[in-house]
Enzyme design. Sequence first.
Site, mmCIF file in Angstrom:
data_model
loop_
_atom_site.group_PDB
_atom_site.id
_atom_site.type_symbol
_atom_site.label_atom_id
_atom_site.label_comp_id
_atom_site.label_asym_id
_atom_site.label_seq_id
_atom_site.Cartn_x
_atom_site.Cartn_y
_atom_site.Cartn_z
ATOM 1 N N LYS A 211 2.841 0.027 4.267
ATOM 2 C CA LYS A 211 3.910 0.808 3.699
ATOM 3 C C LYS A 211 4.144 2.357 4.108
ATOM 4 O O LYS A 211 5.044 2.650 4.227
ATOM 5 C CB LYS A 211 3.488 0.797 2.197
ATOM 6 C CG LYS A 211 3.805 -0.670 1.562
ATOM 7 C CD LYS A 211 3.294 -0.482 -0.017
ATOM 8 C CE LYS A 211 1.815 -0.184 -0.313
ATOM 9 N NZ LYS A 211 0.939 -0.958 0.058
ATOM 10 N N THR A 212 2.966 2.883 4.292
ATOM 11 C CA THR A 212 2.475 4.141 4.637
ATOM 12 C C THR A 212 3.436 4.518 6.022
ATOM 13 O O THR A 212 4.140 5.370 6.340
ATOM 14 C CB THR A 212 1.555 4.713 4.556
ATOM 15 O OG1 THR A 212 1.088 4.578 3.058
ATOM 16 C CG2 THR A 212 1.613 6.288 4.768
ATOM 17 N N ASP B 290 6.468 7.814 -1.685
ATOM 18 C CA ASP B 290 5.234 6.783 -1.397
ATOM 19 C C ASP B 290 4.377 6.663 -2.695
ATOM 20 O O ASP B 290 4.598 7.604 -3.655
ATOM 21 C CB ASP B 290 4.380 7.432 -0.324
ATOM 22 C CG ASP B 290 3.286 6.543 0.263
ATOM 23 O OD1 ASP B 290 3.509 5.267 -0.088
ATOM 24 O OD2 ASP B 290 2.818 7.001 1.222
ATOM 25 N N GLU B 291 3.763 5.667 -2.940
ATOM 26 C CA GLU B 291 2.757 5.244 -4.120
ATOM 27 C C GLU B 291 3.737 5.512 -5.338
ATOM 28 O O GLU B 291 3.297 6.076 -6.267
ATOM 29 C CB GLU B 291 1.731 6.378 -3.903
ATOM 30 C CG GLU B 291 0.742 6.456 -2.743
ATOM 31 C CD GLU B 291 -0.306 5.463 -2.570
ATOM 32 O OE1 GLU B 291 -0.037 4.507 -3.281
ATOM 33 O OE2 GLU B 291 -0.873 5.404 -1.675
ATOM 34 N N GLN C 120 -2.075 -1.365 -7.141
ATOM 35 C CA GLN C 120 -2.678 -0.290 -6.848
ATOM 36 C C GLN C 120 -2.260 0.941 -7.801
ATOM 37 O O GLN C 120 -2.675 1.963 -7.324
ATOM 38 C CB GLN C 120 -2.519 0.342 -5.380
ATOM 39 C CG GLN C 120 -3.052 -0.852 -4.260
ATOM 40 C CD GLN C 120 -2.840 -0.252 -3.086
ATOM 41 O OE1 GLN C 120 -3.746 0.474 -2.590
ATOM 42 N NE2 GLN C 120 -2.109 -0.955 -2.218
ATOM 43 N N ARG D 12 -9.708 -0.873 1.000
ATOM 44 C CA ARG D 12 -10.162 0.339 1.933
ATOM 45 C C ARG D 12 -10.523 -0.044 3.282
ATOM 46 O O ARG D 12 -10.626 0.469 4.139
ATOM 47 C CB ARG D 12 -10.644 1.704 1.448
ATOM 48 C CG ARG D 12 -10.140 2.349 0.248
ATOM 49 C CD ARG D 12 -8.582 2.835 0.397
ATOM 50 N NE ARG D 12 -7.738 1.434 -0.172
ATOM 51 C CZ ARG D 12 -6.588 1.413 0.184
ATOM 52 N NH1 ARG D 12 -5.996 2.080 0.882
ATOM 53 N NH2 ARG D 12 -5.926 0.349 -0.346
HETATM 54 N N1 LIG Z 1 2.941 -3.932 12.051
HETATM 55 C C1 LIG Z 1 1.850 -3.767 12.409
HETATM 56 N N2 LIG Z 1 0.984 -3.833 13.540
HETATM 57 C C2 LIG Z 1 -0.162 -3.545 13.484
HETATM 58 N N3 LIG Z 1 -0.757 -2.567 12.687
HETATM 59 C C3 LIG Z 1 -0.127 -2.390 11.451
HETATM 60 C C4 LIG Z 1 1.117 -2.842 11.613
HETATM 61 N N4 LIG Z 1 1.793 -2.287 10.287
HETATM 62 C C5 LIG Z 1 0.654 -1.426 9.717
HETATM 63 N N5 LIG Z 1 -0.420 -1.518 10.554
HETATM 64 C C6 LIG Z 1 -1.744 -1.038 10.466
HETATM 65 O O1 LIG Z 1 -2.272 -1.503 9.118
HETATM 66 C C7 LIG Z 1 -2.940 -0.520 8.520
HETATM 67 C C8 LIG Z 1 -2.537 -0.202 6.979
HETATM 68 O O2 LIG Z 1 -1.099 0.327 7.083
HETATM 69 P P1 LIG Z 1 -0.686 1.510 5.938
HETATM 70 O O3 LIG Z 1 -1.668 2.289 5.679
HETATM 71 O O4 LIG Z 1 0.570 1.767 6.343
HETATM 72 O O5 LIG Z 1 -0.694 0.446 4.704
HETATM 73 P P2 LIG Z 1 -0.204 0.656 3.373
HETATM 74 O O6 LIG Z 1 0.645 -0.467 2.894
HETATM 75 O O7 LIG Z 1 0.111 2.087 2.998
HETATM 76 O O8 LIG Z 1 -1.660 0.284 2.608
HETATM 77 P P3 LIG Z 1 -2.170 0.860 1.262
HETATM 78 O O9 LIG Z 1 -1.328 0.591 0.192
HETATM 79 O O10 LIG Z 1 -3.406 -0.164 1.070
HETATM 80 O O11 LIG Z 1 -2.494 2.292 1.267
HETATM 81 C C9 LIG Z 1 -3.092 0.676 9.197
HETATM 82 O O12 LIG Z 1 -3.994 0.951 9.920
HETATM 83 C C10 LIG Z 1 -1.826 0.594 10.153
HETATM 84 O O13 LIG Z 1 -1.904 1.220 11.422
#
Ligand SMILES: Nc1ncnc2c1ncn2[C@@H]1O[C@H](COP(=O)(O)OP(=O)(O)OP(=O)(O)O)[C@@H](O)[C@H]1O
Length: 732
Positions: free
Chosen positions: A38-39, A220-221, A251, A610
């Site tokens: 997401k981020t 975000d969030e 979350q 995490r």
């Molecule tokens: N398409 C992709 N290919 C490879 N790695 C990815 C891809 N998308 C995301 N990642 C990796 O996956 C991990 C999680 O991504 P991110 O932090 O953006 O997720 P998130 O959904 O915001 O997580 P959370 O909600 O748990 O905080 C990061 O290390 C990111 O670099």
Amino acid sequence: MGDIMASKLFDNLNLQQAEAVRIVSGPVMAVAGAGSGKTRVLTNRVAYLIDEVGIPANRILAITFTNRAAEEMKSRVFKLIQLPLKGIWISTFHAMGAKILRNDIHHLGYENNFQIIDDDDTVIITKNILKELNYDPKQYNPKALSNLVEAAKADPIVLEIQTQPFKKVLGEVFEEYQAFLKKNNLVDFQDLLVLILKLFREFPEVLKKYQNWFEYILVDEFQDTNDLQYDIVHLLAQKHKNLFIVGDEDQSIYAFRGANIQNIRKFMRDFPDFHKIILNQNYRSKKTILDAANAVIKHNRNRIPKDLFSELGQGEKIIHYKAESDDEEAYYVYNRIKQFSKSGINYRDMAVLYRNNAMSRKFEDVLLKYNIPYKVIGNISFYKRKEIKDIISYLRLIVNRGDDYAFARVYNEPKRGIGQTSFEKISEYAKDHQMKIMECIEQGVEFLVGKSTAAKLQEFKTMIDQLYENIENVNLLVTYENLLTNSGYIGALQKEAATGDKMLEAERRIENIQEFKSIILEKIKEIDLSKNYDILVNILNELALRAEAEDLLENDEYVSLMTMHSAKGLEFKVVFLTCFEQTLFPSSQSLLERNDIEEERRLFYVGLTRAKEHVYITNSKARFMYGHYQSNPDSEFLGEIEEDLIDHQGIMKRQHAFSGMPSRESRSVNEPAVMPSYTPTRNQFAIGDKVKHITFGEGIVVMIDKDKATIAFKAEYGIKVLMKDHPSIQKV
DNA sequence: TACGACAATCTTTTT
DNA sequence: GATTGTCGTA
Ligand SMILES: Nc1ncnc2c1ncn2[C@@H]1O[C@H](COP(=O)(O)OP(=O)(O)OP(=O)(O)O)[C@@H](O)[C@H]1O
């Protein structure tokens, strides 16, 4: 250039993620599980808007949950596009609020050098007001009252739904509190949202200005936004309707502070033509970890199921280690950290997480002892220290000499022989004559407090005046030094440090003041303004918003220690989830309400997710807390991970609470045997039992002594220590 | 007015 | 346990 860039922006995204980046027009919602990117999507979308769509950076508003996340996002976007991000609004809601108010608060009758006060100040002011109105702060809890005042600011209905006589008290305190803040040009945290809405609603031209300005808004969030924040976004997005939100209901961990999960539904209602994107591949965690997290979160009834998967391999089992004592638990964690470090994992890839800040202590001790670099993240106790709050008040007084609240804090700190009674006299006079305390002093106050006190006050005022008048002539750090010297603050501490019994404490204070100086120096370097006065206002603003001057050196090597709340959005190869004991996590207060326990469980889910590779869950048979040895059963959450995903180590046999724990002092020796004035029952309680009390209602046993039980009741009654065998308590 | 001694109270999470 | 409040004394 664009094409190369485009591939760079989409290279590392899957199909759904790419879609979430590309659909820039109109409302878009990405609801997705932990670690699904997401981020990353949000970051790439900002980069895409600037680099591909050609939107000027300063027309984009991106809201993050913490200041740290904002900094992180800025640097990631910069890395992606290598263009200056001049004027881009990437910040938290509160920081955005402060920024808008600095420009437009004059519409509401405040000055734009307003200062932001924290929650502690809010309580102190509430308490002062109670006393002024001749109410007893013991009868009306200032903390609870200030919570209601803050709630009433968001929604005045809070004032109406109370019963007399409390309704009257709350109403009066509410009025006085608002008036006090405004008079002293102070704004509290809630105001940063409330006043923005007021501004937008009462001054349509201001709203229009911002509506037009922000062409693209990203949040975000989103699951942890509150009602005010929703309203702000809703208003801002009305014009262009290019609103992008990402969130994960599982979350949501800030309901205790007003976060409302219904905001996601409100979004769907208010922006019905939204585009929905689902991301369900987790790119962070090994399968075992994700399976465990999924299993845990399934215990929540109140949720929409989703199927998140990982292709990163099975990985190792989660390890649960149960220690004999809290010290041993910490030692175990240290030992694992040492082993991982030997096997080539960097300290910065490891984190120790816990439920509340107080729990960091044991881990800090052991890491310090064995020379493992670590950093406690997000603990703001430094800023709550007396000397720091004092210095900040001095700085505020320089910024605004009409800040009577700051004045009250420091007029006799260090001791100048100006007493409480003198202060109260002047305060009252000032109030009656609609004046500021400093104005009274200027005018002369001999007739109120006598000649010598008046002279001392005059001297104090001159000292502050001079610092103000010289502010543009000398470096800001010189002003800081002058303040410390001229006020006598540092002198008094040095004197204490050289003599007597408070030596150590005084030395620590001096060190803290030095450290604070370097924090200010960091901030001065970051802020690009020409006038020292403006820089100072800016620094105080950031300090109030708790924006840490993070030295963002990427390859800093340290283990992170923080609460699970603070870990939201972060990731580590190795994660230690500690203090997994019933009443600690889940916390005793949360055990009473189903909703609260579900939020605790989501917090566990956040903690677990995490981790990329290894999860260690630790707890202990006994620990020293709140002045007692305490023995808690294992956290109920431990049992929610399927057995084939977890390995139990350490003390295996579950022992009955307190078996083999020698009581520290034999209390029977000096305590006279008093016959109880009631008919004792044969109540036998265990920690975690639910009980019912005649007046306090339902509660849960959190600690047991020889004859007393500590029981947590609903918030309005709090935690009570009661005789175990008293007939008013019934096990349910 | 300042300070020490003792008592009482509160112990979640954060922008 | 840590912090804050209260009271009596110098
Ligand atoms: N398409 C992709 N290919 C490879 N790695 C990815 C891809 N998308 C995301 N990642 C990796 O996956 C991990 C999680 O991504 P991110 O932090 O953006 O997720 P998130 O959904 O915001 O997580 P959370 O909600 O748990 O905080 C990061 O290390 C990111 O670099």
